[in-house]
Design a protein around this motif. Structure first.
Motif, PDB file in Angstrom:
ATOM      1  N   TRP A  84      23.174  37.050  64.128  1.00 17.14           N
ATOM      2  CA  TRP A  84      23.571  36.855  62.604  1.00 17.14           C
ATOM      3  C   TRP A  84      21.953  36.397  62.149  1.00 17.14           C
ATOM      4  CZ3 TRP A  84      28.174  38.005  60.977  1.00 17.14           C
ATOM      5  CH2 TRP A  84      29.247  38.263  61.714  1.00 17.14           C
ATOM      6  N   GLN A  85      21.870  36.780  60.903  1.00 17.93           N
ATOM      7  CA  GLN A  85      20.864  35.960  60.146  1.00 17.93           C
ATOM      8  C   GLN A  85      21.184  34.610  59.696  1.00 17.93           C
ATOM      9  OE1 GLN A  85      20.127  38.810  56.673  1.00 17.93           O
ATOM     10  NE2 GLN A  85      19.820  40.358  57.857  1.00 17.93           N
TER      11      GLN A  85
ATOM     12  N   GLN B   9      28.127  35.957  55.780  1.00 20.01           N
ATOM     13  CA  GLN B   9      27.837  37.540  55.909  1.00 20.01           C
ATOM     14  C   GLN B   9      29.009  37.832  57.096  1.00 20.01           C
ATOM     15  OE1 GLN B   9      24.279  37.461  58.711  1.00 20.01           O
ATOM     16  NE2 GLN B   9      24.036  35.036  58.502  1.00 20.01           N
TER      17      GLN B   9
ATOM     18  N   ASN C   4      17.071  29.229  66.947  1.00 23.00           N
ATOM     19  CA  ASN C   4      17.364  30.493  66.279  1.00 23.00           C
ATOM     20  C   ASN C   4      18.765  30.937  66.695  1.00 23.00           C
ATOM     21  OD1 ASN C   4      14.908  30.177  64.727  1.00 23.00           O
ATOM     22  ND2 ASN C   4      13.875  31.377  66.328  1.00 23.00           N
TER      23      ASN C   4
END
Length: 134
Positions: free
Chosen positions: A63-64, A70, A110
């Motif tokens: 996932w961003q 999203q 991240n």
């Protein structure tokens, strides 16, 4: 006299045929109701399995992190969405034909770490609008 005996026997046979027909119609209606209930339950189980599958699929997707909400859809029609909440909290949502499941997690670096307690079939947040699929 013999004619009267024949007529009463025929009437009795016809009465038995009518009663048997009524009983068979009742049994047929009961069977149709049972078949409809089994079909409904089968569809609900299939949709639940698809929602569970989508939730697990969403856990392995990349996932961003920068986006607040999203969504993605898989090939069998189930959808999975990731919503970023305040701070590092996130909520993974999966839906298949009205069956919804949620899994909470946190952003760490991240990546995303999901709750070890697993999924929930009810919204884990106080504000219910955050649990709705976009």
């Amino acid at each position: 006299m013999n004619r009267e005996r024949g007529a009463s026997s025929l009437a009795l046979v016809l009465l038995l045929l009518v009663l048997g027909s009524l009983m068979l119609q009742g049994l047929n209606q009961a069977q149709r109701r049972q078949v409809a209930m089994v079909n409904d339950e089968t569809l609900a189980l299939r949709d639940t399995a698809r929602a569970h599958s989508a939730l697990q699929w969403g856990k392995i997707l990349s996932w961003q992190i920068a986006m607040s909400v999203q969504c993605r859809a898989n090939s069998d029609g189930a959808r999975v969405c990731l919503r970023q909440l305040n701070g590092d909290a996130i909520l993974l949502m999966a839906e298949s034909n009205g069956i919804q499941l949620w899994q909470s997690g946190t952003r760490q670096g991240n990546g995303i770490v999901f709750s070890p307690h697993g999924w929930s079939d009810f919204c884990p947040l106080q504000e219910k609008t955050l649990c709705q699929m976009p």
